[in-house]
Design a protein around this motif. Structure first.
Motif, short mmCIF file in Angstrom:
data_model
loop_
_atom_site.label_atom_id
_atom_site.label_comp_id
_atom_site.label_asym_id
_atom_site.label_seq_id
_atom_site.Cartn_x
_atom_site.Cartn_y
_atom_site.Cartn_z
N MET A 1 10.33 11.08 18.61
CA MET A 1 11.22 10.10 18.00
C MET A 1 10.79 9.87 16.56
SD MET A 1 12.10 6.40 19.57
CE MET A 1 13.13 5.29 18.71
N ILE A 2 11.78 9.71 15.69
CA ILE A 2 11.49 9.63 14.26
C ILE A 2 10.68 8.40 13.87
CG2 ILE A 2 13.60 8.45 13.54
CD1 ILE A 2 13.66 10.51 11.22
N LEU A 3 10.87 7.28 14.56
CA LEU A 3 10.13 6.07 14.21
C LEU A 3 8.65 6.17 14.54
CD1 LEU A 3 12.60 3.24 15.24
CD2 LEU A 3 11.92 3.89 12.96
N LEU A 4 8.30 7.05 15.46
CA LEU A 4 6.90 7.19 15.86
C LEU A 4 6.19 8.30 15.09
CD1 LEU A 4 7.36 6.79 19.70
CD2 LEU A 4 6.72 5.05 18.03
N ASP A 5 6.87 8.96 14.18
CA ASP A 5 6.27 10.03 13.41
C ASP A 5 5.23 9.47 12.44
OD1 ASP A 5 5.66 12.36 12.13
OD2 ASP A 5 7.68 12.72 11.33
N ARG A 6 3.99 9.91 12.57
CA ARG A 6 2.90 9.38 11.74
C ARG A 6 3.08 9.74 10.27
NH1 ARG A 6 -2.66 9.79 15.19
NH2 ARG A 6 -1.85 8.66 16.97
N ARG A 7 3.67 10.90 9.99
CA ARG A 7 3.87 11.29 8.59
C ARG A 7 4.80 10.31 7.88
NH1 ARG A 7 6.26 16.89 9.36
NH2 ARG A 7 6.96 15.80 11.21
N LEU A 8 5.79 9.81 8.60
CA LEU A 8 6.73 8.86 8.02
C LEU A 8 6.03 7.56 7.66
CD1 LEU A 8 9.79 8.30 7.45
CD2 LEU A 8 9.85 7.26 9.69
N TRP A 9 5.22 7.04 8.57
CA TRP A 9 4.54 5.76 8.35
C TRP A 9 3.39 5.87 7.35
CZ3 TRP A 9 7.04 1.62 9.40
CH2 TRP A 9 8.01 1.65 10.40
N SER A 10 2.90 7.08 7.10
CA SER A 10 1.82 7.23 6.12
C SER A 10 2.32 6.96 4.70
CB SER A 10 1.21 8.62 6.21
OG SER A 10 2.14 9.60 5.81
N HIS A 11 3.63 7.05 4.48
CA HIS A 11 4.20 6.80 3.16
C HIS A 11 4.77 5.39 3.01
CE1 HIS A 11 3.78 10.98 2.07
NE2 HIS A 11 4.35 11.32 3.21
N PHE A 12 4.68 4.60 4.05
CA PHE A 12 5.27 3.26 4.02
C PHE A 12 4.32 2.28 3.33
CE2 PHE A 12 6.43 -0.87 5.87
CZ PHE A 12 7.77 -0.88 5.54
N ASP A 13 4.88 1.43 2.50
CA ASP A 13 4.11 0.40 1.80
C ASP A 13 4.15 -0.88 2.63
OD1 ASP A 13 2.87 -1.28 0.02
OD2 ASP A 13 4.56 -1.39 -1.37
N PHE A 14 3.06 -1.18 3.31
CA PHE A 14 3.02 -2.35 4.21
C PHE A 14 2.83 -3.66 3.46
CE2 PHE A 14 1.99 1.15 7.05
CZ PHE A 14 2.81 0.87 8.12
N ILE A 15 2.41 -3.60 2.22
CA ILE A 15 2.16 -4.83 1.45
C ILE A 15 3.48 -5.46 1.00
CG2 ILE A 15 1.11 -5.74 -0.65
CD1 ILE A 15 -1.08 -3.62 -0.28
N SER A 16 4.44 -4.64 0.61
CA SER A 16 5.71 -5.18 0.11
C SER A 16 6.42 -6.08 1.12
CB SER A 16 6.64 -4.05 -0.33
OG SER A 16 6.12 -3.43 -1.47
N PRO A 17 6.57 -5.68 2.40
CA PRO A 17 7.22 -6.61 3.33
C PRO A 17 6.45 -7.92 3.50
CG PRO A 17 7.15 -4.42 4.28
CD PRO A 17 6.34 -4.38 3.02
#
Length: 188
Positions: free
Chosen positions: A1-17
Motif C-alpha cells: 500500500m502506498i501510504l505504508l511505503d517507507r520511501r514516501l515517508w522519508s521525504h515528508f516534513d513532520f515539523i510543518s504539520p
C-alpha cells in the motif's frame, strides 16, 4: 500500500504539520466565535486543502507531468472566466462563484502554482544552451509569463500580477538567458 511505503515517508516534513495545525485550530476557534457560517465555510476550505495536499503528496507527479500544460490553460480559462462571470467584492472583480454552494474561488491564487509548474515544465522540455536562452525562447517564455500577468492585472490585482512577473523573469534570469537580451531590456 502506498501510504505504508517507507520511501514516501522519508521525504515528508513532520515539523510543518506540527506548526500549521495549531494555527488552523486557533483560527477556526476565533472565526467560530464571530460567525458560525464563516466557521463552517472555513472547514470546507480546510477539507479541500487537505485533499489537495494528499493528492499532491501521494500522486506520482513525474508521471503526470503531461497534465501541467492542461492545468495551466485551465487556470488561464478561469482567469478569463473572471472577466465574464466574476463576482465583484470591494471594487474588484477577482472571484468566481461556484454554483449552488455559494463558495468563491480566486483563480489568480490557483494560477500561481500552475504558472511555476508550467515554467519548470518548459525549462525541462528545452533546457538552455551554454549561452542561455536566445531571443526565440525568451519570447516564448515571455508569452507564458505575460498572458496570466495581463489577465490578473486587469482584475485589478497588482500584487499577484507582479508576483508572477517577477517570479517568471527571475527564474529565467537564474536559469540563463543570453546577456544581450537583458542588456537590451535594461537599455529600453
Amino acid at each position: 500500500m502506498i501510504l505504508l511505503d517507507r520511501r514516501l515517508w522519508s521525504h515528508f516534513d513532520f515539523i510543518s504539520p506540527c506548526l500549521i495545525i495549531p494555527i488552523i485550530v486557533l483560527s477556526h476557534m476565533l472565526i467560530s466565535d464571530s460567525s458560525d457560517f464563516l466557521a463552517s465555510k472555513q472547514l470546507v476550505y480546510f477539507g479541500f486543502g487537505a485533499v489537495a495536499f494528499l493528492a499532491f503528496f501521494l500522486l506520482p507527479l513525474r508521471r503526470l507531468e503531461w497534465l501541467i500544460p492542461l492545468f495551466f490553460w485551465f487556470c488561464v480559462a478561469l482567469l478569463l472566466g473572471v472577466e465574464f462571470f466574476g463576482v465583484s467584492k470591494l471594487g474588484a472583480k477577482r472571484w468566481l462563484e461556484i454554483p449552488f454552494v455559494h463558495f468563491t474561488i480566486q483563480p489568480s491564487e490557483i494560477m500561481k502554482p500552475a504558472f511555476i509548474m508550467m515554467i519548470a515544465y518548459l525549462i525541462k522540455k528545452r533546457p538552455p544552451g551554454p549561452d542561455g536562452y536566445g531571443v526565440k525562447s525568451f519570447v516564448k517564455f515571455s508569452f507564458y509569463i505575460m498572458v496570466p500577468f495581463a489577465l490578473i492585472l486587469k482584475e485589478p490585482d497588482l500584487g499577484s500580477a507582479l508576483i508572477l512577473l517577477i517570479s517568471g523573469y527571475g527564474i529565467l534570469f537564474l536559469v540563463g538567458v543570453d546577456k544581450r537580451i537583458w542588456i537590451t531590456l535594461a537599455a529600453i
